[in-house]
Enzyme design. Structure first.
Site: not given
Ligand code: A2P
Length: 279
Positions: A45, A50, A74, A107
């Protein structure tokens, strides 16, 4: 332990995923994902925000066959809306070195405290996910951090119903109302920070349960999610803990233990309320 959950479009999803939030791009993320894949994880994931999709993509390419891995990413909040989401998706694919993802998520919902037309914004973003789903570029689509008002508004407009809602979930913070709504509507709940970002690992009640079964506190948290049909996404950069988090074995927590864990102190809570966050 159940090896897979099944999504509402019949796709199978490995029941524990490796989370990569806050794992720094470059060597730390590359090494962590490589270690996870070698330890047997088949579900990874990540997310555009990120900023580690390139390392995730590189590790998968080097260690695994793409088709053996369930890969989630996401769309971030600054890319909401139909066209921008499609662009953001293409950018993620490039970084991930793949031509599809297994699951694409919104998200965070556009929320009531930031936008008068929050529901419309979420529906526009969702239409892009539906397009990607219809094109086969996202094998499943869903949302993250959606509470019941966000879910209900989206549900009314959606041609394809969300398959997943990824929310904060761990002992002491279980978002019962949202989880119930998702279960009633056949939406799989995934747990981010299933170990309360490490903050509940010192909790004496969690430690007591871990000692009883001779397992780690991390494993107690993972079982806590799995036994409630919630899919945990633990993360770690420590090779031993990466492997341990995947090996929960045959331990079954009792109903009383699950209740106790639901009600421990909320030390692990991030403090993020999706209806109020300002990002
Ligand atoms: P580390 O990378 O040193 O293992 P969450 O998944 O809830 O966000 O929690 C992640 C945090 O918990 C990380 O700081 C990670 O640190 C730590 N962690 C992960 N697995 C375990 C475990 N089995 N036991 C103790 N700490 C863990």
């Amino acid at each position: 332990m159940k090896k897979h959950f099944e999504l509402n479009n019949s796709i199978k999803i490995p029941s524990i995923g490796f989370g990569t939030w806050l794992i720094e791009d470059g060597a730390p993320c590359y090494n962590a994902v490589k270690t996870a894949l070698n330890a047997g994880y088949t579900h990874i994931d990540t997310a555009a925000t990120y900023k580690n999709e390139a390392s995730v993509g590189k590790a998968i390419k080097e260690v695994a066959k793409r088709e053996d891995i369930f890969l989630t990413t996401k769309v971030w909040n600054t890319d909401r809306g139909y066209n921008q989401t499609l662009e953001a998706f293409n950018h993620s694919l490039k970084l991930l070195q793949t031509d599809y993802v297994d699951l694409y998520l919104i998200h965070w919902p556009a929320n009531q405290s930031q936008f008068d037309n929050w529901a419309e914004i979420n529906s526009d973003t969702w239409r892009a996910l539906e397009t990607l789903y219809e094109q086969g570029k996202a094998k499943a689509i869903g949302v993250s951090n959606f509470l019941t008002p966000h879910l209900e508004a989206l549900w009314k407009d959606a041609k394809v119903k969300p398959m997943v809602n990824q929310i904060e979930f761990h002992p002491g913070y279980t978002q019962e109302e949202t989880v119930k709504w998702c279960k009633d509507h056949n939406v799989l709940v995934q747990a981010w920070s299933p170990l309360g970002s490490g903050r509940i690992l010192e909790d004496p009640q969690v430690i007591e349960i871990a000692n009883k079964y001779n397992i780690s506190v991390g494993q107690v948290c993972i079982l806590f999610a799995l036994q409630q049909d919630v899919l945990p996404l633990p993360k770690s950069t420590n090779p031993e803990r990466i492997a341990l988090n995947l090996e929960v074995g045959d331990v079954q927590l009792t109903k009383q233990e699950i209740e106790l864990l639901k009600n421990i102190q909320t030390t692990g809570f991030s403090g993020l309320n999706p209806s109020e966050v300002e990002f």
